[in-house]
Design an enzyme around this catalytic site. Structure first.
Site, PDB file in Angstrom:
ATOM      1  N   LEU A   9      31.753  36.721  25.107  1.00 56.80           N
ATOM      2  CA  LEU A   9      33.193  36.725  25.388  1.00 56.80           C
ATOM      3  C   LEU A   9      33.545  35.472  26.191  1.00 56.80           C
ATOM      4  CD1 LEU A   9      33.594  40.478  26.492  1.00 56.80           C
ATOM      5  CD2 LEU A   9      33.571  39.498  24.177  1.00 56.80           C
ATOM      6  N   ARG A  16      41.079  31.485  38.002  1.00 56.70           N
ATOM      7  CA  ARG A  16      40.568  31.296  39.362  1.00 56.70           C
ATOM      8  C   ARG A  16      39.821  29.978  39.547  1.00 56.70           C
ATOM      9  NH1 ARG A  16      37.989  37.264  39.139  1.00 56.70           N
ATOM     10  NH2 ARG A  16      38.211  36.749  36.929  1.00 56.70           N
ATOM     11  N   LYS A  23      37.606  27.945  31.180  1.00 53.54           N
ATOM     12  CA  LYS A  23      36.414  28.123  32.026  1.00 53.54           C
ATOM     13  C   LYS A  23      35.122  27.856  31.264  1.00 53.54           C
ATOM     14  CE  LYS A  23      35.523  32.237  33.672  1.00 53.54           C
ATOM     15  NZ  LYS A  23      35.667  33.373  34.593  1.00 53.54           N
ATOM     16  N   GLU A 155      36.914  48.647  38.076  1.00 51.80           N
ATOM     17  CA  GLU A 155      37.213  47.263  38.456  1.00 51.80           C
ATOM     18  C   GLU A 155      37.681  47.208  39.910  1.00 51.80           C
ATOM     19  OE1 GLU A 155      36.582  44.449  36.614  1.00 51.80           O
ATOM     20  OE2 GLU A 155      35.551  46.014  35.490  1.00 51.80           O
ATOM     21  N   ASN A 226      33.601  32.642  38.530  1.00 50.97           N
ATOM     22  CA  ASN A 226      35.057  32.720  38.441  1.00 50.97           C
ATOM     23  C   ASN A 226      35.738  31.596  39.202  1.00 50.97           C
ATOM     24  OD1 ASN A 226      34.972  35.138  36.949  1.00 50.97           O
ATOM     25  ND2 ASN A 226      34.671  36.308  38.824  1.00 50.97           N
TER      26      ASN A 226
HETATM   27  C1  UD1 Z   1      34.221  41.173  34.300  1.00 46.39           C
HETATM   28  C2  UD1 Z   1      34.083  42.687  34.251  1.00 46.39           C
HETATM   29  C3  UD1 Z   1      33.526  43.173  35.568  1.00 46.39           C
HETATM   30  C4  UD1 Z   1      32.214  42.509  35.866  1.00 46.39           C
HETATM   31  C5  UD1 Z   1      32.323  40.990  35.778  1.00 46.39           C
HETATM   32  C6  UD1 Z   1      30.935  40.383  35.811  1.00 46.39           C
HETATM   33  C7  UD1 Z   1      35.887  43.550  32.795  1.00 46.39           C
HETATM   34  C8  UD1 Z   1      37.232  44.145  32.754  1.00 46.39           C
HETATM   35  N1  UD1 Z   1      35.401  43.275  34.004  1.00 46.39           N
HETATM   36  O1  UD1 Z   1      35.158  40.870  35.311  1.00 46.39           O
HETATM   37  O2  UD1 Z   1      33.334  44.580  35.541  1.00 46.39           O
HETATM   38  O3  UD1 Z   1      31.764  42.888  37.161  1.00 46.39           O
HETATM   39  O4  UD1 Z   1      32.940  40.585  34.551  1.00 46.39           O
HETATM   40  O5  UD1 Z   1      30.973  38.999  35.932  1.00 46.39           O
HETATM   41  O6  UD1 Z   1      35.261  43.375  31.757  1.00 46.39           O
HETATM   42  N2  UD1 Z   1      37.489  37.236  28.262  1.00 46.39           N
HETATM   43  C9  UD1 Z   1      37.896  37.173  26.952  1.00 46.39           C
HETATM   44  N3  UD1 Z   1      39.125  37.634  26.605  1.00 46.39           N
HETATM   45  C10 UD1 Z   1      39.959  38.181  27.506  1.00 46.39           C
HETATM   46  C11 UD1 Z   1      39.551  38.259  28.854  1.00 46.39           C
HETATM   47  C12 UD1 Z   1      38.305  37.780  29.194  1.00 46.39           C
HETATM   48  O7  UD1 Z   1      37.143  36.678  26.082  1.00 46.39           O
HETATM   49  O8  UD1 Z   1      41.063  38.584  27.113  1.00 46.39           O
HETATM   50  C13 UD1 Z   1      36.166  36.704  28.624  1.00 46.39           C
HETATM   51  C14 UD1 Z   1      36.275  35.617  29.679  1.00 46.39           C
HETATM   52  O9  UD1 Z   1      36.380  34.337  29.045  1.00 46.39           O
HETATM   53  C15 UD1 Z   1      34.975  35.753  30.448  1.00 46.39           C
HETATM   54  C16 UD1 Z   1      34.604  37.229  30.260  1.00 46.39           C
HETATM   55  O10 UD1 Z   1      35.409  37.725  29.211  1.00 46.39           O
HETATM   56  O11 UD1 Z   1      33.945  34.947  29.904  1.00 46.39           O
HETATM   57  C17 UD1 Z   1      34.865  38.010  31.527  1.00 46.39           C
HETATM   58  O12 UD1 Z   1      36.207  37.829  31.929  1.00 46.39           O
HETATM   59  P1  UD1 Z   1      36.586  37.603  33.436  1.00 46.39           P
HETATM   60  O13 UD1 Z   1      38.049  37.458  33.524  1.00 46.39           O
HETATM   61  O14 UD1 Z   1      35.740  36.560  34.030  1.00 46.39           O
HETATM   62  O15 UD1 Z   1      36.181  39.039  34.019  1.00 46.39           O
HETATM   63  P2  UD1 Z   1      35.818  39.416  35.508  1.00 46.39           P
HETATM   64  O16 UD1 Z   1      37.068  39.623  36.267  1.00 46.39           O
HETATM   65  O17 UD1 Z   1      34.835  38.487  36.061  1.00 46.39           O
HETATM   66 CA    CA Z   2      33.892  36.645  35.368  1.00 52.16          CA
END
Ligand code: UD1
Ligand code: CA
Length: 456
Positions: A9, A16, A23, A155, A226
């Site tokens: 993902l 952030r 990112k 979360e 992040n």
């Molecule tokens: C996420 C997890 C959290 C975990 C953490 C670990 C969720 C809701 N939360 O939080 O439980 O502790 O990772 O590091 O999953 N992304 C997409 N599409 C989107 C949103 C995000 O592809 O619509 C991808 C981002 O690019 C990223 C990853 O998903 O690589 C995680 O997203 P991020 O926003 O970093 O989640 P966290 O708040 O860190």
């Molecule tokens: Ca993250």
């Protein structure tokens, strides 16, 4: 047979990071974050991963280097939605998907292998990777029931005071059975504009399925990035791992605190790295080299026993037993054969030097092909650019170019030819001849003495 595919993902913007770039593009050890994860998947023996891209999708796709399938998430609607986009694309015979987050670059391939194995024996609908942190701030917390089994991931933004105290966190890495998963994701609750993949844990359990957990032993290898602060912590950790690898491979590093080596650099044993050296990209160094101090090498290939002192080398090749520096600059397309000597204040661009040739001092050579055993005198400049086009220069074997000459390209200097010092050469020089292109000297006898008496 079970078919397991990997999904990364990486569609998020990374708000952030406070950056103009997605990112996933931010570099760690000279490589985009998402590429580290991609590499870990391949090293773990899984097939090309499906990478979910969204924000700056094209740029992210470019860095992926064709080693991944790309899935576009049209709107950034959270990690649950991102996985749903990928599930629509993975082959129909995929029984399970390893889900990784693109901002977790230090993940060891062995952890991915262990996860697949753990999941296979656990027989659960999903297995998530958790770890324990002294400071769990920012991560989803893993809530366990009284039986010790995972009950939910909550979360940070949804935590009450007691949940916030939990130190076991969700790493964002897990493996999920695909059967019925799309339907589960489709029913997840919305948090504003987003659906959280983490909510699928409680949803599966509510439907009577088991969710297993595996604990990652080294928390700092599953850290998510992040912020810039976290990026710099990961950089320090990766650098330490890279230098440890080099020590194990027989490389001497005089001052690890000031030696920066990108993750993909390979170095032969008995090479010594002096302080303030930066080895970047996909550089390959041979055995017994002496590098630095204060040297930068980018995407270049060095043979054995090469010495580079206080110089910069980019996209170039340096043959064995050659020496460069101090204070020289080999720019893109430089190719030095064996036993070449490049001294101080020399710049090369798109230039080949044959075996044993020398350019000791203060020279610029561009778009030149120089044979073997050629001597380039101090202050030689190849005039390769006419303001509009670049032109080539060929210098044959055993030629001798005297000091302070301009070689105006296009130009051929035959083998064994001499160019007199101070010449501006505009015509080809035949082999074994001498070219002089300057005014003859005239000595005016007594002139200086006469002038002095005039002044008085
Ligand atoms: C996420 C997890 C959290 C975990 C953490 C670990 C969720 C809701 N939360 O939080 O439980 O502790 O990772 O590091 O999953 N992304 C997409 N599409 C989107 C949103 C995000 O592809 O619509 C991808 C981002 O690019 C990223 C990853 O998903 O690589 C995680 O997203 P991020 O926003 O970093 O989640 P966290 O708040 O860190
Ligand atoms: Ca993250």
């Amino acid at each position: 047979m079970m078919t397991t595919n990997a999904v990364i993902l990486a569609a998020g913007r990374g708000t952030r990071m406070r950056s103009g770039w997605a990112k996933a593009l931010h570099e760690l050890g000279g490589m985009a974050l998402v590429c580290h994860v991609e590499r870990a998947v391949l090293k773990a023996g899984l097939a090309k991963p499906w990478v979910v891209v969204g924000f700056q999708a094209e740029r992210v796709e470019e860095v992926l280097d064709q080693r991944a399938h790309v899935v576009v998430q049209p709107e950034l609607r959270g990690t649950g939605d991102a996985l749903a986009c990928a599930l629509a694309k993975v082959p129909a015979d995929t029984d399970s998907v390893v889900v990784l987050v693109g901002d977790c670059p230090l993940i060891p391939p062995s952890l991915i292998e262990a996860l697949v194995e753990h999941h296979r024996t656990a027989g659960a609908r999903a297995t998530i990777v958790t770890t324990r942190l002294d400071d769990p701030t920012g991560y989803g917390r893993v809530v366990r029931g009284i039986d010790g089994q995972v009950a939910a991931i909550v979360e940070e933004s949804e935590c009450d005071d007691s949940t916030r105290q939990i130190r076991e966190i969700n790493t964002g890495i897990g493996i999920w059975q695909t059967e019925g998963l799309l339907e589960v994701l489709d029913r997840l609750p919305w948090h504003g504009e987003e659906r959280y993949l983490t909510d699928a844990v409680a949803a599966l359990i509510a439907e009577g399925h088991a969710v297993a957990a595996m604990t990652a032993p080294e928390p700092d290898l599953v850290m998510g990035i992040n912020t810039r602060r976290e990026l710099s912590r990961a950089e320090a950790r990766l650098r330490q791992m890279t230098l440890d690898r080099l020590f194990d491979q027989g490389i001497t590093i005089i001052d690890p605190d000031t030696t920066y080596v990108d993750a993909e650099v390979e170095i032969g044993c008995d090479t010594i790295l002096y302080p303030m050296s930066f080895l970047r990209g996909k550089s390959r160094l041979g055995r017994g080299c002496r590098i630095g101090p204060m040297t930068t090498i980018v995407d270049s290939k060095l043979g054995d026993e090469v010495t580079i002192d206080r110089s910069a080398i980019e996209h170039s090749v340096v043959g064995s037993h050659s020496t460069v520096g101090p204070f020289s600059h080999l720019r893109a397309g430089t190719h030095l054969d064996r036993n070449v000597h490049v001294g101080n204040f020399v710049e090369f661009k798109n230039t080949r030097m044959g075996i044993g040739s020398k350019a000791g001092h203060h020279s610029y050579l561009g778009d030149a092909t120089v044979g073997s055993n050629v001597n380039i005198g101090a202050g030689t400049v190849i005039v390769n650019f006419d303001g509009r086009d670049k032109h080539p220069t060929f210098i044959g074997d055993d030629a001798f170019v005297g000091c302070n000459t301009n070689l105006v390209a296009p130009l051929e200097i035959g083998s064994g030819a001499y160019v007199a010092a101070g010449s501006t050469i505009t015509q080809n020089v035949p082999a074994d001849s001498l070219a002089i292109a300057r005014n003859r000297q005239e000595n005016k006898s007594g002139w200086a003495k006469a002038r002095r008496s005039e002044v008085r």
